[in-house]
Write an enzyme that holds these catalytic residues in place. Structure first.
Site, PDB file in Angstrom:
ATOM      1  N   HIS A 114       3.401   3.367  -8.740  1.00 20.30           N
ATOM      2  CA  HIS A 114       3.173   1.947  -9.001  1.00 20.30           C
ATOM      3  C   HIS A 114       4.399   1.308  -9.647  1.00 20.30           C
ATOM      4  O   HIS A 114       4.758   0.169  -9.337  1.00 20.30           O
ATOM      5  CB  HIS A 114       1.956   1.768  -9.899  1.00 20.30           C
ATOM      6  CG  HIS A 114       0.661   2.168  -9.254  1.00 20.30           C
ATOM      7  ND1 HIS A 114       0.267   1.687  -8.022  1.00 20.30           N
ATOM      8  CD2 HIS A 114      -0.341   3.004  -9.671  1.00 20.30           C
ATOM      9  CE1 HIS A 114      -0.906   2.205  -7.706  1.00 20.30           C
ATOM     10  NE2 HIS A 114      -1.291   3.007  -8.688  1.00 20.30           N
ATOM     11  N   ASP A 155       0.824  -1.205   0.000  1.00 22.85           N
ATOM     12  CA  ASP A 155       0.000   0.000   0.000  1.00 22.85           C
ATOM     13  C   ASP A 155       0.861   1.260   0.000  1.00 22.85           C
ATOM     14  O   ASP A 155       1.968   1.274   0.538  1.00 22.85           O
ATOM     15  CB  ASP A 155      -0.898  -0.011   1.245  1.00 22.85           C
ATOM     16  CG  ASP A 155      -2.097   0.908   1.106  1.00 22.85           C
ATOM     17  OD1 ASP A 155      -2.376   1.351  -0.028  1.00 22.85           O
ATOM     18  OD2 ASP A 155      -2.756   1.180   2.123  1.00 22.85           O
ATOM     19  N   LEU A 193      12.586 -19.191  -3.327  1.00 25.35           N
ATOM     20  CA  LEU A 193      11.423 -18.558  -2.715  1.00 25.35           C
ATOM     21  C   LEU A 193      10.138 -18.929  -3.447  1.00 25.35           C
ATOM     22  O   LEU A 193      10.071 -18.895  -4.675  1.00 25.35           O
ATOM     23  CB  LEU A 193      11.594 -17.037  -2.749  1.00 25.35           C
ATOM     24  CG  LEU A 193      10.451 -16.197  -2.158  1.00 25.35           C
ATOM     25  CD1 LEU A 193      10.420 -16.338  -0.640  1.00 25.35           C
ATOM     26  CD2 LEU A 193      10.595 -14.735  -2.554  1.00 25.35           C
TER      27      LEU A 193
END
Length: 235
Positions: free
Chosen positions: A29, A12, A123
């Site tokens: 973004h 966020d 990962l």
């Protein structure tokens, strides 16, 4: 220090971060997207095995058309570089959410990413894309109802394990820790089923400024928590 096996993050503050710098929201973004790659690398170095990020929610379609269009363009560009990043870091990519409304080229890129990285051993990176937890639960219930109607499943056999097998996240351990950046303190329709026993960590730091040091602060705070399940201390 005990490192969480699985961390979920709500990314966020990209737009507000950009605005504070006199830049358009789309710049935020783009910078946030770059930070995802950095945090993936740092998380793996710290010993985190699973990382799940909230990239685009079912509610994000309500944003201005220009911003949604820019986000889709950013997503296309990210998908192109993500395959190289995954190969470099041995990441396994998985996308959760309802990808059917997305354009065909994006869906094809998602399938390519998942297929190309399925055997990677680094990962486990999960991207929540056009994801909303209520939508996920609704789709899971619909699939179960159809299987019951088709005779593949009996209603009496439905328990938590069966229900979980219909979720987008089936086979992924529930998050130990949820991090939300940029000051908001709500879940925003994110992993409602999976976060039932997770620890929450909220920080005012916007996502583009969230660094390895900030991640370490969250893990240190996690280590100060007394984990309990039904009143029983975690082993």
């Amino acid at each position: 220090m005990k490192v969480p096996q699985h961390i979920a993050i709500i990314l966020d503050g990209n737009g507000r971060w950009a605005k504070s710098k006199g830049m358009p929201r789309n710049y935020g973004h783009a910078q946030g997207s770059k930070n995802v790659e950095r945090i993936c690398e740092e998380a793996w170095r710290m010993g985190i095995k699973y990382l799940t990020v909230y990239a685009f929610s079912t509610e994000n379609w309500n944003r201005p058309d220009s911003e949604v269009s820019a986000l889709m363009t950013l997503l296309r560009n990210y998908m192109k570089t993500c395959l190289k990043t995954a190969a470099k870091n041995d990441m396994k990519i998985r996308v959760i959410g309802d990808i059917q409304p997305l354009d065909d080229d994006i869906k094809n890129r998602i399938r390519e990413l998942e297929s190309a990285t399925v055997n990677n051993g680094g990962l486990n990176f999960t991207i929540a894309l056009n994801y909303g937890s209520r939508d996920e639960l609704t789709r899971a219930a619909r699939k179960m109802a159809q299987d019951c109607a088709d005779g593949k499943l009996k209603a009496d056999d439905i328990d938590e394990a069966v229900f979980e097998s219909y979720m987008d996240t089936h086979g992924i351990p529930d998050p130990d820790l949820l991090i939300r950046t940029s000051g908001e303190q709500r879940l925003s329709n994110y992993l409602l089923w999976q976060l039932a026993y997770s620890e929450f960590y909220f920080t005012d730091v916007p996502w583009p400024d969230f660094t390895k040091e900030e991640l370490m602060k969250a893990i240190e705070e996690y280590n100060h928590r007394h984990r309990r399940f039904g009143g029983v201390e975690e082993a």
